[in-house]
Design an enzyme around this catalytic site. Structure first.
Site, mmCIF file in Angstrom:
data_model
loop_
_atom_site.group_PDB
_atom_site.id
_atom_site.type_symbol
_atom_site.label_atom_id
_atom_site.label_comp_id
_atom_site.label_asym_id
_atom_site.label_seq_id
_atom_site.Cartn_x
_atom_site.Cartn_y
_atom_site.Cartn_z
ATOM 1 N N LYS A 6 0.796 7.783 7.493
ATOM 2 C CA LYS A 6 1.986 8.573 7.869
ATOM 3 C C LYS A 6 1.685 9.390 9.129
ATOM 4 O O LYS A 6 0.986 8.921 10.004
ATOM 5 C CB LYS A 6 2.424 9.459 6.706
ATOM 6 C CG LYS A 6 2.480 8.699 5.374
ATOM 7 C CD LYS A 6 3.149 9.453 4.285
ATOM 8 C CE LYS A 6 3.005 8.713 2.975
ATOM 9 N NZ LYS A 6 4.131 8.865 2.109
ATOM 10 N N HIS A 90 9.629 1.269 5.859
ATOM 11 C CA HIS A 90 9.132 2.237 4.872
ATOM 12 C C HIS A 90 10.294 3.132 4.441
ATOM 13 O O HIS A 90 11.178 3.444 5.245
ATOM 14 C CB HIS A 90 8.010 3.069 5.498
ATOM 15 C CG HIS A 90 7.308 3.913 4.479
ATOM 16 N ND1 HIS A 90 7.802 5.117 4.051
ATOM 17 C CD2 HIS A 90 6.150 3.709 3.792
ATOM 18 C CE1 HIS A 90 6.980 5.623 3.138
ATOM 19 N NE2 HIS A 90 5.972 4.785 2.966
ATOM 20 N N GLU A 162 7.917 -0.334 -3.176
ATOM 21 C CA GLU A 162 7.614 1.091 -3.229
ATOM 22 C C GLU A 162 8.814 1.861 -3.770
ATOM 23 O O GLU A 162 9.730 2.208 -3.003
ATOM 24 C CB GLU A 162 7.283 1.612 -1.832
ATOM 25 C CG GLU A 162 6.073 0.957 -1.210
ATOM 26 C CD GLU A 162 5.388 1.907 -0.233
ATOM 27 O OE1 GLU A 162 4.199 2.161 -0.404
ATOM 28 O OE2 GLU A 162 6.061 2.401 0.681
HETATM 29 C C1 PEP Z 1 3.362 5.335 1.118
HETATM 30 O O1 PEP Z 1 3.438 6.157 2.010
HETATM 31 O O2 PEP Z 1 3.632 4.155 1.369
HETATM 32 C C2 PEP Z 1 2.970 5.770 -0.223
HETATM 33 C C3 PEP Z 1 2.960 4.893 -1.178
HETATM 34 O O3 PEP Z 1 2.611 7.091 -0.363
HETATM 35 P P1 PEP Z 1 1.851 7.748 -1.616
HETATM 36 O O4 PEP Z 1 0.715 6.830 -1.996
HETATM 37 O O5 PEP Z 1 1.363 9.074 -1.117
HETATM 38 O O6 PEP Z 1 2.830 7.880 -2.728
#
Ligand code: PEP
Length: 244
Positions: A6, A90, A162
């Site tokens: 990020k 994302h 995700e």
């Molecule tokens: C991401 O940024 O793709 C993510 C999965 O973040 P986290 O592992 O912090 O939940």
């Protein structure tokens, strides 16, 4: 095993990360490792990863090769920095920067045209899950975005599931929830591109993956790898995820 940094780490912090991380994953031949820093730290990451099997990816890519697109970074620029992968779509880009299924498709196409391997993100928000709309959302994201790829191009992408409610919240999807979503995505892929393409599609899980839950997630045959945010920032923590 991919890390999404990020908007963290300067080039100097990137170099320091790799100094600690590299020896910890020296024998990790069982998987591919991709680290995705911010654009400005790509070159430092590529330099620090030289001579290892660790690959470097960007976190976004413009849909055009060049032009009047202030603030964007193109595929050829990312390639010139030495990166090989890119995260596309994302949920933070979809939520805060107006990314849509259509722009995700355009960016994915541009990435492939530049020779980058895209990791395309999909996933439902909490309200969708609570209203039992997870599969409908995944289907929409697939059909209105990814499904615009030709069969040949589709073979060169990975998908990251995700769930938005699990990102950065400490709430991981249970391995069963994640596996169900992966199955749904694979079924959509098989329906569009055929059984073989569906079967060989790599689907990563992302959302609060940590050293203490990676094993149970990876035990699910449906989960081919993980996309890790917060826990990829620390070299010891990301190495223990890689070496689960
Ligand atoms: C991401 O940024 O793709 C993510 C999965 O973040 P986290 O592992 O912090 O939940």
């Amino acid at each position: 095993m991919a890390g999404n940094w990020k908007m963290y780490k300067t080039p100097a912090e990137t170099t320091a990360f790799f100094q600690k991380f590299r020896p910890l994953v020296e024998n990790s031949g069982h998987c591919e490792i991709v680290v995705c820093p911010a654009f400005l730290s790509l070159a430092a990451a590529v330099e620090a990863a030289k001579g290892s099997t660790i690959r470097v990816g960007a976190q976004n890519v413009a849909w055009a090769k060049e032009g009047a697109f202030t603030g964007e970074v193109s595929g050829p620029m990312i390639r010139a920095a030495g990166a090989t992968h890119v995260i596309v779509g994302h949920s933070e880009r979809r939520q805060y920067f107006g990314e849509t299924d259509q722009t995700v498709l355009k960016r994915t196409q541009a990435a492939l045209e530049s020779g980058l391997a895209p990791i395309v993100c999909v996933g439902e928000c909490l309200e969708d899950r609570e209203r039992d709309r997870t599969e409908a959302v995944l289907e929409r994201q697939f059909l209105q975005g990814i499904a615009g790829l030709t069969e040949h191009r589709f073979a060169n992408i990975a998908i990251a599931y995700e769930p938005v409610w699990a990102i950065g919240t400490g709430k991981t999807a249970t391995p069963e929830i994640a596996a169900d979503a992966h199955r749904a995505i694979r079924a959509q892929a098989a329906a569009k591109y055929g059984k073989t393409a569906g079967g060989s599609l790599r689907i990563l899980y992302g959302g609060s993956v940590k050293p203490d839950n990676v094993q149970s997630l990876m035990a699910q045959p449906e989960i081919d790898g993980v996309l890790v945010g917060g826990a990829s920032l620390d070299p010891v923590s990301f190495a223990s995820i890689v070496n689960f």
